[in-house]
Design a protein around this motif. Structure first.
Motif, PDB file in Angstrom:
ATOM      1  N   VAL A 141       0.964  -1.081  -0.293  1.00 39.02           N
ATOM      2  CA  VAL A 141       0.290   0.024   0.415  1.00 39.02           C
ATOM      3  C   VAL A 141       0.676   1.458  -0.063  1.00 39.02           C
ATOM      4  N   THR A 142       0.972   1.759  -1.089  1.00 40.69           N
ATOM      5  CA  THR A 142       1.353   3.905  -0.987  1.00 40.69           C
ATOM      6  C   THR A 142       0.618   4.054   0.059  1.00 40.69           C
ATOM      7  N   VAL A 143       2.106   5.213   0.305  1.00 40.47           N
ATOM      8  CA  VAL A 143       1.586   6.058   1.462  1.00 40.47           C
ATOM      9  C   VAL A 143       1.678   7.465   1.274  1.00 40.47           C
ATOM     10  N   LEU A 144       0.985   8.584   1.972  1.00 41.53           N
ATOM     11  CA  LEU A 144       0.596   9.823   1.596  1.00 41.53           C
ATOM     12  C   LEU A 144       0.614  10.211   3.452  1.00 41.53           C
ATOM     13  N   LEU A 145       1.959  10.771   3.427  1.00 42.96           N
ATOM     14  CA  LEU A 145       1.304  10.784   5.503  1.00 42.96           C
ATOM     15  C   LEU A 145       1.962  12.133   5.930  1.00 42.96           C
ATOM     16  N   VAL A 146       1.167  13.390   6.462  1.00 44.99           N
ATOM     17  CA  VAL A 146       1.121  14.379   6.674  1.00 44.99           C
ATOM     18  C   VAL A 146       1.596  14.237   8.361  1.00 44.99           C
ATOM     19  N   GLU A 147       2.773  15.193   8.701  1.00 42.24           N
ATOM     20  CA  GLU A 147       3.073  14.868   9.940  1.00 42.24           C
ATOM     21  C   GLU A 147       3.843  16.101  10.388  1.00 42.24           C
ATOM     22  N   GLN A 148       3.668  16.618  11.781  1.00 43.22           N
ATOM     23  CA  GLN A 148       4.323  17.556  11.821  1.00 43.22           C
ATOM     24  C   GLN A 148       5.292  16.565  12.744  1.00 43.22           C
ATOM     25  N   ARG A 149       5.700  15.515  13.298  1.00 44.75           N
ATOM     26  CA  ARG A 149       6.752  15.025  13.304  1.00 44.75           C
ATOM     27  C   ARG A 149       7.906  14.722  12.105  1.00 44.75           C
ATOM     28  N   LEU A 150       8.513  15.907  11.886  1.00 37.00           N
ATOM     29  CA  LEU A 150       9.595  15.946  10.355  1.00 37.00           C
ATOM     30  C   LEU A 150      10.761  14.549  10.788  1.00 37.00           C
ATOM     31  N   ALA A 151      11.548  15.416  12.279  1.00 35.17           N
ATOM     32  CA  ALA A 151      12.501  14.276  11.746  1.00 35.17           C
ATOM     33  C   ALA A 151      11.941  12.498  12.102  1.00 35.17           C
ATOM     34  N   GLU A 152      11.324  11.700  12.568  1.00 35.53           N
ATOM     35  CA  GLU A 152      10.410  10.708  13.004  1.00 35.53           C
ATOM     36  C   GLU A 152      10.144   9.833  11.150  1.00 35.53           C
ATOM     37  N   SER A 153       9.167  12.031  10.477  1.00 30.18           N
ATOM     38  CA  SER A 153       9.052  10.654   9.306  1.00 30.18           C
ATOM     39  C   SER A 153       9.549  10.514   8.726  1.00 30.18           C
ATOM     40  N   LEU A 154      10.558  11.370   8.640  1.00 33.76           N
ATOM     41  CA  LEU A 154      12.174  11.262   7.700  1.00 33.76           C
ATOM     42  C   LEU A 154      12.092  10.014   7.631  1.00 33.76           C
ATOM     43  N   GLU A 155      12.525   9.362   8.324  1.00 33.95           N
ATOM     44  CA  GLU A 155      13.302   8.012   8.368  1.00 33.95           C
ATOM     45  C   GLU A 155      12.813   6.945   8.074  1.00 33.95           C
ATOM     46  N   ILE A 156      11.450   6.901   8.122  1.00 33.34           N
ATOM     47  CA  ILE A 156      10.500   6.223   7.062  1.00 33.34           C
ATOM     48  C   ILE A 156      10.018   6.538   5.532  1.00 33.34           C
ATOM     49  N   ALA A 157      10.134   7.949   5.770  1.00 30.31           N
ATOM     50  CA  ALA A 157       9.590   8.131   4.178  1.00 30.31           C
ATOM     51  C   ALA A 157      10.541   8.299   2.835  1.00 30.31           C
ATOM     52  N   ASP A 158       9.996   7.709   1.526  1.00 24.43           N
ATOM     53  CA  ASP A 158      11.114   8.117   0.177  1.00 24.43           C
ATOM     54  C   ASP A 158      11.240   9.508   0.272  1.00 24.43           C
ATOM     55  N   ARG A 159      10.135  10.622  -0.101  1.00 23.44           N
ATOM     56  CA  ARG A 159      10.386  12.004   0.339  1.00 23.44           C
ATOM     57  C   ARG A 159       9.755  13.177   0.408  1.00 23.44           C
ATOM     58  N   ALA A 160       9.499  13.929   0.707  1.00 24.85           N
ATOM     59  CA  ALA A 160       9.009  14.557   1.039  1.00 24.85           C
ATOM     60  C   ALA A 160       8.921  16.333   0.865  1.00 24.85           C
ATOM     61  N   TYR A 161       7.436  16.362   1.346  1.00 27.10           N
ATOM     62  CA  TYR A 161       7.220  17.826   0.149  1.00 27.10           C
ATOM     63  C   TYR A 161       7.385  18.787   1.865  1.00 27.10           C
ATOM     64  N   VAL A 162       7.654  20.396   1.625  1.00 30.56           N
ATOM     65  CA  VAL A 162       7.773  20.744   3.170  1.00 30.56           C
ATOM     66  C   VAL A 162       6.563  22.500   2.068  1.00 30.56           C
ATOM     67  N   LEU A 163       4.997  22.332   3.029  1.00 29.67           N
ATOM     68  CA  LEU A 163       3.981  23.794   2.626  1.00 29.67           C
ATOM     69  C   LEU A 163       4.643  24.732   3.726  1.00 29.67           C
ATOM     70  N   GLN A 164       4.229  26.134   2.889  1.00 30.00           N
ATOM     71  CA  GLN A 164       4.155  26.592   4.395  1.00 30.00           C
ATOM     72  C   GLN A 164       2.868  28.024   3.100  1.00 30.00           C
ATOM     73  N   THR A 165       2.259  28.471   4.061  1.00 29.32           N
ATOM     74  CA  THR A 165       0.793  29.577   3.620  1.00 29.32           C
ATOM     75  C   THR A 165       0.378  28.877   3.102  1.00 29.32           C
TER      76      THR A 165
END
Ligand code: ATP
Length: 234
Positions: free
Chosen positions: A185-209
Protein backbone atom coordinates in the motif's frame (compact mmCIF):
# COMPACT_ATOMS: atom_id res chain seq x y z
CA UNK A 1 0.20 6.76 -9.16
CA UNK A 2 -1.20 9.89 -7.49
CA UNK A 3 -0.74 13.13 -9.33
CA UNK A 4 -1.82 16.45 -7.85
CA UNK A 5 -1.45 19.28 -10.37
CA UNK A 6 -1.67 22.97 -9.50
CA UNK A 7 -4.29 22.42 -6.85
CA UNK A 8 -5.88 25.46 -5.24
CA UNK A 9 -8.53 25.24 -2.51
CA UNK A 10 -10.23 28.11 -0.72
CA UNK A 11 -12.61 28.41 2.23
CA UNK A 12 -15.12 31.21 1.71
CA UNK A 13 -12.73 32.99 -0.61
CA UNK A 14 -9.69 32.54 1.64
CA UNK A 15 -7.01 30.52 -0.14
CA UNK A 16 -5.80 27.61 2.01
CA UNK A 17 -3.59 25.89 -0.58
CA UNK A 18 -2.34 27.53 -3.72
CA UNK A 19 -1.05 25.93 -6.90
CA UNK A 20 0.20 22.78 -5.17
CA UNK A 21 1.68 19.96 -7.22
CA UNK A 22 2.58 16.67 -5.58
CA UNK A 23 3.25 13.23 -7.03
CA UNK A 24 3.35 9.89 -5.27
CA UNK A 25 4.70 6.85 -7.08
CA UNK A 26 3.41 3.36 -6.40
CA UNK A 27 5.07 1.85 -3.33
CA UNK A 28 6.39 5.11 -1.95
CA UNK A 29 5.99 6.71 1.46
CA UNK A 30 5.74 10.44 0.86
CA UNK A 31 5.59 12.94 3.72
CA UNK A 32 3.92 16.34 3.66
CA UNK A 33 5.24 18.56 6.44
CA UNK A 34 4.75 22.15 7.50
CA UNK A 35 3.69 24.32 10.41
CA UNK A 36 0.13 24.70 11.73
CA UNK A 37 -2.13 26.21 9.13
CA UNK A 38 0.25 25.51 6.24
CA UNK A 39 -2.51 23.68 4.38
CA UNK A 40 -1.55 20.04 4.94
CA UNK A 41 -5.01 18.91 6.01
CA UNK A 42 -6.64 20.90 3.22
CA UNK A 43 -4.47 19.09 0.70
CA UNK A 44 -5.61 15.66 1.94
CA UNK A 45 -9.23 16.78 2.22
CA UNK A 46 -9.18 18.01 -1.36
CA UNK A 47 -7.59 14.80 -2.68
CA UNK A 48 -10.15 12.68 -0.81
CA UNK A 49 -13.09 14.70 -2.13
CA UNK A 50 -14.10 16.23 1.21
CA UNK A 51 -13.29 19.70 -0.06
CA UNK A 52 -13.76 20.93 -3.58
CA UNK A 53 -10.77 22.36 -5.44
CA UNK A 54 -11.10 25.81 -6.89
CA UNK A 55 -8.68 24.88 -9.65
CA UNK A 56 -6.19 22.17 -10.54
CA UNK A 57 -6.65 18.44 -10.87
CA UNK A 58 -6.00 15.22 -9.00
CA UNK A 59 -5.50 12.00 -10.89
CA UNK A 60 -5.07 8.53 -9.52
CA UNK A 61 -3.88 5.50 -11.48
CA UNK A 62 -4.26 7.49 -14.68
CA UNK A 63 -7.82 8.61 -14.02
CA UNK A 64 -9.01 12.06 -12.98
CA UNK A 65 -10.61 11.82 -9.55
CA UNK A 66 -11.01 15.51 -8.69
CA UNK A 67 -14.67 16.43 -8.77
CA UNK A 68 -15.83 12.89 -7.90
CA UNK A 69 -17.78 12.36 -4.67
CA UNK A 70 -15.74 11.03 -1.75
CA UNK A 71 -17.16 7.51 -1.82
CA UNK A 72 -16.23 7.16 -5.51
CA UNK A 73 -12.68 8.20 -4.68
CA UNK A 74 -12.57 5.62 -1.87
CA UNK A 75 -13.86 2.98 -4.26
CA UNK A 76 -10.98 3.66 -6.61
CA UNK A 77 -8.52 2.77 -3.86
CA UNK A 78 -7.81 6.04 -2.07
CA UNK A 79 -8.29 5.78 1.72
CA UNK A 80 -8.08 8.72 4.06
CA UNK A 81 -7.72 8.89 7.84
CA UNK A 82 -8.60 12.45 8.88
CA UNK A 83 -7.02 14.24 11.79
CA UNK A 84 -10.14 13.84 13.94
CA UNK A 85 -10.40 10.14 12.93
CA UNK A 86 -14.21 10.25 12.75
CA UNK A 87 -14.76 6.92 14.46
CA UNK A 88 -18.22 5.88 15.62
CA UNK A 89 -17.63 6.35 19.36
CA UNK A 90 -20.64 4.36 20.61
CA UNK A 91 -19.96 1.43 18.34
CA UNK A 92 -17.58 -1.41 19.11
CA UNK A 93 -14.14 -1.83 17.59
CA UNK A 94 -15.55 -4.71 15.60
CA UNK A 95 -18.42 -2.64 14.16
CA UNK A 96 -16.14 0.26 13.33
CA UNK A 97 -13.94 -2.11 11.34
CA UNK A 98 -16.89 -3.74 9.66
CA UNK A 99 -18.22 -0.34 8.58
CA UNK A 100 -14.90 0.25 6.88
CA UNK A 101 -15.47 -2.69 4.57
CA UNK A 102 -19.02 -1.88 3.48
CA UNK A 103 -17.76 -1.03 0.01
CA UNK A 104 -16.79 -4.64 -0.50
CA UNK A 105 -19.88 -6.67 -1.03
CA UNK A 106 -18.34 -10.11 -1.06
CA UNK A 107 -18.12 -11.25 2.53
CA UNK A 108 -15.15 -13.47 1.80
CA UNK A 109 -13.35 -10.36 0.71
CA UNK A 110 -13.57 -8.91 4.22
CA UNK A 111 -11.69 -11.64 6.03
CA UNK A 112 -8.32 -10.97 4.47
CA UNK A 113 -8.08 -7.26 5.32
CA UNK A 114 -9.37 -8.04 8.81
CA UNK A 115 -6.56 -10.52 9.35
CA UNK A 116 -4.11 -7.94 8.03
CA UNK A 117 -5.43 -5.35 10.50
CA UNK A 118 -5.13 -7.80 13.42
CA UNK A 119 -1.59 -8.71 12.42
CA UNK A 120 -0.72 -5.02 12.30
CA UNK A 121 -2.47 -4.04 15.53
CA UNK A 122 -2.96 -7.08 17.80
CA UNK A 123 -4.42 -4.73 20.44
CA UNK A 124 -7.49 -4.24 18.29
CA UNK A 125 -8.16 -7.94 18.19
CA UNK A 126 -8.08 -8.03 22.00
CA UNK A 127 -10.61 -5.20 22.16
CA UNK A 128 -13.19 -6.14 19.54
CA UNK A 129 -16.29 -5.73 21.77
CA UNK A 130 -15.03 -2.50 23.38
CA UNK A 131 -16.65 0.80 22.46
CA UNK A 132 -14.41 2.98 20.33
CA UNK A 133 -14.90 5.93 22.71
CA UNK A 134 -13.21 4.02 25.54
CA UNK A 135 -10.02 3.28 23.61
CA UNK A 136 -6.86 5.27 24.34
CA UNK A 137 -5.78 7.92 21.83
CA UNK A 138 -3.24 5.59 20.30
CA UNK A 139 -5.70 2.72 20.07
CA UNK A 140 -8.24 5.01 18.40
CA UNK A 141 -5.62 5.94 15.84
CA UNK A 142 -4.93 2.23 15.23
CA UNK A 143 -8.64 1.67 14.77
CA UNK A 144 -8.94 4.57 12.34
CA UNK A 145 -6.04 3.21 10.29
CA UNK A 146 -7.49 -0.30 10.53
CA UNK A 147 -10.86 0.88 9.32
CA UNK A 148 -9.25 2.62 6.35
CA UNK A 149 -7.35 -0.58 5.49
CA UNK A 150 -10.64 -2.49 5.45
CA UNK A 151 -11.49 -0.69 2.18
CA UNK A 152 -8.42 -2.42 0.69
CA UNK A 153 -6.84 0.81 -0.52
CA UNK A 154 -4.02 1.18 -2.99
CA UNK A 155 -3.00 4.42 -1.31
CA UNK A 156 -3.47 5.35 2.34
CA UNK A 157 -3.47 9.03 3.32
CA UNK A 158 -2.89 9.73 7.01
CA UNK A 159 -3.35 13.11 8.66
CA UNK A 160 -1.01 13.45 11.65
CA UNK A 161 -1.39 9.95 13.03
CA UNK A 162 1.07 10.70 15.85
CA UNK A 163 -0.89 13.62 17.24
CA UNK A 164 -1.92 13.36 20.89
CA UNK A 165 -0.42 9.92 21.35
CA UNK A 166 2.04 8.79 23.98
CA UNK A 167 5.60 8.30 22.69
CA UNK A 168 5.64 4.54 22.89
CA UNK A 169 2.59 4.26 20.65
CA UNK A 170 3.97 6.83 18.23
CA UNK A 171 6.80 4.40 17.43
CA UNK A 172 4.22 1.67 16.93
CA UNK A 173 2.25 3.83 14.51
CA UNK A 174 5.35 4.70 12.48
CA UNK A 175 6.38 1.03 12.39
CA UNK A 176 2.87 0.15 11.22
CA UNK A 177 3.15 2.64 8.36
CA UNK A 178 6.30 0.86 7.20
CA UNK A 179 4.58 -2.51 7.44
CA UNK A 180 1.61 -1.19 5.46
CA UNK A 181 3.91 -0.07 2.70
CA UNK A 182 5.66 -3.47 2.69
CA UNK A 183 2.24 -5.02 2.19
CA UNK A 184 1.96 -3.07 -1.06
CA UNK A 185 0.00 0.00 0.00
CA UNK A 186 1.37 3.39 -1.03
CA UNK A 187 1.37 6.01 1.76
CA UNK A 188 0.90 9.79 1.79
CA UNK A 189 1.62 10.94 5.32
CA UNK A 190 0.95 14.38 6.78
CA UNK A 191 3.09 14.91 9.86
CA UNK A 192 4.51 17.60 12.07
CA UNK A 193 7.07 15.17 13.45
CA UNK A 194 9.42 15.68 10.57
CA UNK A 195 12.50 13.90 11.92
CA UNK A 196 10.66 10.63 12.58
CA UNK A 197 8.74 10.85 9.32
CA UNK A 198 11.87 11.32 7.26
CA UNK A 199 13.27 8.10 8.72
CA UNK A 200 10.54 6.07 7.04
CA UNK A 201 9.83 8.29 4.00
CA UNK A 202 11.21 8.14 0.49
CA UNK A 203 10.42 11.75 -0.34
CA UNK A 204 8.96 14.82 1.33
CA UNK A 205 7.20 18.08 0.54
CA UNK A 206 7.29 21.04 2.90
CA UNK A 207 4.37 23.47 2.83
CA UNK A 208 4.29 27.02 4.07
CA UNK A 209 1.21 29.24 3.92
CA UNK A 210 -0.42 27.05 1.32
CA UNK A 211 2.51 26.62 -1.02
CA UNK A 212 5.22 24.00 -1.54
CA UNK A 213 8.47 25.67 -0.48
CA UNK A 214 10.67 22.60 -0.71
CA UNK A 215 10.54 19.04 -1.98
CA UNK A 216 13.06 16.29 -2.44
CA UNK A 217 14.22 12.93 -1.23
CA UNK A 218 14.09 12.34 2.51
CA UNK A 219 17.86 12.83 2.68
CA UNK A 220 17.75 16.08 0.71
CA UNK A 221 15.07 17.52 2.94
CA UNK A 222 16.84 16.36 6.10
CA UNK A 223 20.09 18.00 4.96
CA UNK A 224 18.52 21.29 3.92
CA UNK A 225 19.92 24.02 6.21
CA UNK A 226 16.60 25.91 6.48
CA UNK A 227 14.75 22.74 7.38
CA UNK A 228 17.36 21.77 9.94
CA UNK A 229 16.97 25.13 11.59
CA UNK A 230 13.21 25.55 11.36
CA UNK A 231 11.93 21.99 11.80
CA UNK A 232 14.62 19.75 13.14
CA UNK A 233 15.92 22.07 15.86
CA UNK A 234 19.55 21.85 14.74
P1 ATP B 1 -2.65 21.90 11.21
O1 ATP B 1 -1.32 21.27 11.32
O2 ATP B 1 -2.89 22.95 12.27
O3 ATP B 1 -3.79 20.95 11.08
P2 ATP B 1 -2.65 22.34 8.36
O4 ATP B 1 -1.30 22.51 7.75
O5 ATP B 1 -3.27 21.01 8.24
O6 ATP B 1 -2.62 22.79 9.87
P3 ATP B 1 -5.08 23.38 7.25
O7 ATP B 1 -5.91 22.80 8.34
O8 ATP B 1 -5.15 22.77 5.93
O9 ATP B 1 -3.56 23.45 7.71
O10 ATP B 1 -5.44 24.93 7.16
C1 ATP B 1 -4.93 25.78 6.14
C2 ATP B 1 -5.62 27.14 6.25
O11 ATP B 1 -7.02 27.01 5.94
C3 ATP B 1 -5.57 27.75 7.64
O12 ATP B 1 -5.38 29.13 7.49
C4 ATP B 1 -6.93 27.43 8.24
O13 ATP B 1 -7.31 28.41 9.16
C5 ATP B 1 -7.82 27.46 7.01
N1 ATP B 1 -8.96 26.52 7.15
C6 ATP B 1 -8.90 25.20 7.34
N2 ATP B 1 -10.12 24.64 7.39
C7 ATP B 1 -11.00 25.67 7.23
C8 ATP B 1 -12.42 25.74 7.19
N3 ATP B 1 -13.19 24.65 7.31
N4 ATP B 1 -12.98 26.96 7.03
C9 ATP B 1 -12.20 28.07 6.88
N5 ATP B 1 -10.87 28.05 6.90
C10 ATP B 1 -10.26 26.87 7.07
Amino acid sequence: MLEVSSLTTAYDGLIAISDISVTVAEGEIVVVAGANGAGKSTLLKTISGMEKARSGTVSFAGETISGLPGHEITKRGVAYVPENKRLFPRLSVSDNLRLGSYLHRAKADREQPLEQVFALFPRLKERLPQRAATLSGGEQQMLAIGRALMTRPRILMLDEPSQGIMPKLVDEIFAAVETIRKAGVTVLLVEQRLAESLEIADRAYVLQTGRVILSGTAAEVRDNPDIRRAYLGM
